[in-house]
Design a protein around this motif. Structure first.
Motif, mmCIF file in Angstrom:
data_model
loop_
_atom_site.group_PDB
_atom_site.id
_atom_site.type_symbol
_atom_site.label_atom_id
_atom_site.label_comp_id
_atom_site.label_asym_id
_atom_site.label_seq_id
_atom_site.Cartn_x
_atom_site.Cartn_y
_atom_site.Cartn_z
ATOM 1 N N GLY A 327 0.812 -1.210 0.000
ATOM 2 C CA GLY A 327 0.000 0.000 0.000
ATOM 3 C C GLY A 327 0.845 1.260 0.000
ATOM 4 N N VAL A 328 1.933 1.244 0.777
ATOM 5 C CA VAL A 328 2.840 2.396 0.813
ATOM 6 C C VAL A 328 3.444 2.630 -0.568
ATOM 7 N N LEU A 329 3.897 1.557 -1.209
ATOM 8 C CA LEU A 329 4.501 1.693 -2.534
ATOM 9 C C LEU A 329 3.493 2.212 -3.559
ATOM 10 N N ALA A 330 2.238 1.842 -3.384
ATOM 11 C CA ALA A 330 1.218 2.255 -4.350
ATOM 12 C C ALA A 330 0.755 3.688 -4.143
ATOM 13 N N PHE A 331 0.669 4.151 -2.876
ATOM 14 C CA PHE A 331 -0.011 5.412 -2.612
ATOM 15 C C PHE A 331 0.750 6.428 -1.765
ATOM 16 N N MET A 332 1.912 6.069 -1.221
ATOM 17 C CA MET A 332 2.551 6.993 -0.287
ATOM 18 C C MET A 332 3.995 7.317 -0.661
ATOM 19 N N ARG A 333 4.337 7.132 -1.918
ATOM 20 C CA ARG A 333 5.688 7.482 -2.356
ATOM 21 C C ARG A 333 5.744 8.969 -2.693
ATOM 22 N N GLU A 334 6.969 9.486 -2.739
ATOM 23 C CA GLU A 334 7.142 10.896 -3.074
ATOM 24 C C GLU A 334 6.991 11.102 -4.576
ATOM 25 N N PRO A 335 6.515 12.280 -5.029
ATOM 26 C CA PRO A 335 6.009 13.400 -4.214
ATOM 27 C C PRO A 335 4.691 13.023 -3.537
ATOM 28 N N VAL A 336 4.557 13.433 -2.283
ATOM 29 C CA VAL A 336 3.443 12.977 -1.464
ATOM 30 C C VAL A 336 2.152 13.708 -1.837
ATOM 31 N N THR A 337 1.139 12.931 -2.159
ATOM 32 C CA THR A 337 -0.207 13.444 -2.356
ATOM 33 C C THR A 337 -1.186 12.347 -1.983
ATOM 34 N N PHE A 338 -2.285 12.731 -1.352
ATOM 35 C CA PHE A 338 -3.274 11.736 -0.938
ATOM 36 C C PHE A 338 -4.539 11.775 -1.805
ATOM 37 N N GLU A 339 -4.512 12.572 -2.872
ATOM 38 C CA GLU A 339 -5.686 12.647 -3.738
ATOM 39 C C GLU A 339 -5.985 11.316 -4.432
ATOM 40 N N PRO A 340 -4.980 10.630 -5.016
ATOM 41 C CA PRO A 340 -5.285 9.323 -5.618
ATOM 42 C C PRO A 340 -5.847 8.329 -4.600
ATOM 43 N N LEU A 341 -5.330 8.363 -3.375
ATOM 44 C CA LEU A 341 -5.837 7.486 -2.326
ATOM 45 C C LEU A 341 -7.276 7.851 -1.978
ATOM 46 N N ALA A 342 -7.572 9.147 -1.956
ATOM 47 C CA ALA A 342 -8.933 9.587 -1.644
ATOM 48 C C ALA A 342 -9.922 9.045 -2.668
ATOM 49 N N ARG A 343 -9.521 9.033 -3.955
ATOM 50 C CA ARG A 343 -10.423 8.602 -5.022
ATOM 51 C C ARG A 343 -10.457 7.088 -5.212
ATOM 52 N N ALA A 344 -9.506 6.362 -4.613
ATOM 53 C CA ALA A 344 -9.375 4.921 -4.857
ATOM 54 C C ALA A 344 -10.661 4.188 -4.479
ATOM 55 N N ASP A 345 -11.057 3.256 -5.342
ATOM 56 C CA ASP A 345 -12.268 2.485 -5.075
ATOM 57 C C ASP A 345 -11.913 1.071 -4.624
ATOM 58 N N GLU A 346 -12.932 0.290 -4.362
ATOM 59 C CA GLU A 346 -12.745 -1.057 -3.821
ATOM 60 C C GLU A 346 -11.857 -1.908 -4.717
ATOM 61 N N GLU A 347 -12.077 -1.842 -6.008
ATOM 62 C CA GLU A 347 -11.312 -2.684 -6.925
ATOM 63 C C GLU A 347 -9.818 -2.359 -6.876
ATOM 64 N N SER A 348 -9.493 -1.073 -6.750
ATOM 65 C CA SER A 348 -8.087 -0.669 -6.796
ATOM 66 C C SER A 348 -7.333 -0.963 -5.508
ATOM 67 N N VAL A 349 -8.036 -1.184 -4.394
ATOM 68 C CA VAL A 349 -7.331 -1.453 -3.138
ATOM 69 C C VAL A 349 -7.457 -2.910 -2.691
ATOM 70 N N ARG A 350 -8.284 -3.681 -3.404
ATOM 71 C CA ARG A 350 -8.507 -5.059 -2.969
ATOM 72 C C ARG A 350 -7.196 -5.848 -2.895
ATOM 73 N N ALA A 351 -6.357 -5.709 -3.912
ATOM 74 C CA ALA A 351 -5.093 -6.453 -3.944
ATOM 75 C C ALA A 351 -4.169 -6.031 -2.799
ATOM 76 N N LEU A 352 -4.218 -4.753 -2.436
ATOM 77 C CA LEU A 352 -3.375 -4.263 -1.345
ATOM 78 C C LEU A 352 -3.842 -4.824 -0.012
#
Length: 537
Positions: A327-352
């Motif tokens: 999850g960190v590699l997918a959503f918390m690498r630099e440059p830091v932004t949480f907008e993609p994480l905010a929009r992420a849906d069930e399908e995109s996080v299921r594998a994580l």
């Protein structure tokens, strides 16, 4: 042109002789010339890699050893050297893969069992590490590394009598061996023999056979001895000197710029439009009946709380394992932004989410029908990821007087990484603490978190009452076994700097320790003041 096989064999014999005579410069020079001539052999690659390690060029050494294993997968020396190099690069999981492969072919290799034990120690699996080192001793009673490691494991678990026995056995093989000195000095301290502990540690610090890391650890441990004797000014000087040496040894971690990452994370969470956060419902719980993240900051009481909760038959816990890596590699690498994480849906996080539970199972934890407690203080900086993957999880946030937290972090010796590097100075520890608190509380404001604060001072001073409040928060029933954490602390798989202390039972003397170092902490109070006030200390 065909090579002269006999000449090449003679070169190999010469390289081996030079290496055995510890003429690594000569052996490496001859090996490099031979490799440049077109003759590739694992011995030559291994010798050049050894030289590169001595020069501090670990990445170059790694490439050479990976090549050696590629061309000769069955070569014992090359694969063992590769595993050791990976260990030095702080990649113990990768080292373990090679050691397991080596032991599958050669289960009789004592040194490989010892190396495997050291990799397991680095990964936090102390019981499994102990088994590997015991196997190494069984195969070779004179295995120095295994004997010293068994002493160190016992020290970390607070089993000082056992640590002393293994350390004395180590001395039979190598008088004055640094790791064994540290274990016996810790046993002396536990027994109240401050004079003996101080004498041993001062001798170690002056011992020319000790390496920089040994002397640095010995100096920090000397600080503990001086502190126990009420010699706080001298103790602080020892802590400072030991930490400065560790900063020099681990200076590569400065480049990671943990403070910069935290500043960027704070800015990103404050920019986040809470209305854009897509909250997922019905997240799979991996078969668990409940899910708790026990977070805060190192030395805030998380180990005590985790050990207490582990007394419930309905709890399965795992402490300080990196379970959110994907999850960190997918959503918390630099440059830091949480907008993609905010929009992420069930399908995109299921594998994580599935990757998280695979890591839990890989650590040997069965969460079926249990409340799973994931204890990792600095998961505080991963709260947005936790909120997205596990929106139904409960957050237990451990709080302790910020002055005691920062002082304790400065005084303790952690396994090094970019975050722990910041704790080696008081200004770094105070600034990092303040940044983590600011981020965690900004995340709490922005995200819908099921948040429960637990104060160390109340937990230590009013244990049954506070634990009942915790139980109510996470859906458990109080049991008397929760108060019997001392025995469990010694049997736990993972050891933190708090484990040895917990093995003594509930200790309240750690509260207000900062007053002994008030003069040294004074310069950091402006940084800590907002949190001292916010938490009501």
């Amino acid at each position: 042109m065909a090579r002269n096989l006999e000449a090449d064999m003679e070169t190999l014999r010469t390289v081996l002789r030079l290496a055995q005579e510890r003429d690594f410069v000569g052996a490496a020079a001859l090996s490099e010339r031979t490799l440049a001539s077109g003759f590739e052999h694992p011995l030559l690659l291994n010798v050049v890699a050894t030289r590169r390690e001595q020069e501090g060029k670990l990445d170059q050494a790694l490439a050479l050893l990976e090549r050696a294993v590629t061309i000769a997968p069955a070569d014992v020396g090359a694969r063992n050297a590769l595993a050791l190099c990976l260990q030095r690069l702080d990649r113990p999981a990768d080292a373990l893969v090679h050691l397991d492969a080596l032991l599958q072919r050669h289960p009789e290799l004592s040194f490989a069992h010892a190396s495997r034990g050291n990799a397991l120690i680095a990964l936090g699996f102390l019981k499994r590490a102990r088994d590997s080192h015991l196997r190494a001793i069984e195969l070779d009673p004179k295995n120095l590394a295994a004997a010293a490691a068994l002493a160190s494991i016992a020290t970390h678990m607070g089993q000082h009598a056992e640590a002393r026995r293994w350390a004395e056995r180590t001395f039979e093989l190598a008088p004055g061996f640094p790791d064994a000195v540290l274990s016996i000095a810790a046993a002396d301290l536990a027994d109240g023999d401050l004079s003996a502990a101080e004498s041993r540690l001062r001798a170690l610090i002056q011992d020319t056979r000790a390496g920089p890391s040994d002397r640095a650890r010995g100096t920090g441990q000397l600080g503990d001895v001086l502190d126990a004797g009420g010699r706080h000014s001298e103790a602080f000087e020892a802590y400072q000197a030991g930490n400065q040496a560790l900063r020099q040894i681990n200076r590569r971690f400065a480049a990671a710029n943990a403070p910069g990452y935290m500043r960027a994370s704070i800015a990103a969470i404050e920019r986040l439009d809470a209305g854009s956060w897509k909250r997922l419902a019905g997240a799979a719980a991996g078969g668990a009946a409940g899910h708790v993240f026990l977070i805060g900051f190192p030395r805030s009481g998380t180990t005590l709380l985790d050990a207490a909760l582990d007394g419930s038959p309905r709890v399965a816990s795992l402490e300080e394992h990196e379970l959110l890596t994907e999850g960190v590699l997918a959503f918390m690498r630099e440059p830091v932004t949480f907008e993609p994480l905010a929009r992420a849906d069930e399908e995109s996080v299921r594998a994580l989410r599935e990757a998280y539970w695979r890591r839990v199972r890989g650590a040997g934890i069965d969460v079926t029908d249990k409340i799973f407690v994931d204890k990792h203080p600095l998961n505080s900086v991963k709260l947005p990821l936790i909120a997205k993957l596990f929106p139904e999880a409960k957050i237990l946030f451990a709080v302790r007087d910020p002055r005691d937290v920062v002082l304790s972090c400065f005084r303790r010796r952690f396994r090094m990484n970019p975050s722990m590097f910041e704790l080696l100075t008081l200004p770094g520890a105070a600034s990092f603490y303040a940044a983590v608190m600011e981020f965690a509380h900004a995340a709490r404001r922005q995200l819908a978190l099921d948040w429960h604060e637990v104060r160390y001072e109340r937990l230590a001073g009013e244990f049954p009452a506070e634990m009942r409040r915790v139980c109510d928060a996470v859906g458990l029933e109080w049991t008397d076994a929760m108060g019997e954490f001392a025995g469990r602390a010694e049997r736990r798989e993972h050891a933190t700097p708090s484990t040895a202390q917990l093995s003594q039972g509930l200790v309240t003397s750690q509260m207000g320790q900062w007053r002994n170092y008030e003069a040294q902490l004074r310069a950091q109070l402006p940084v800590l003041a907002p949190w001292i006030e916010r938490f009501g200390y």
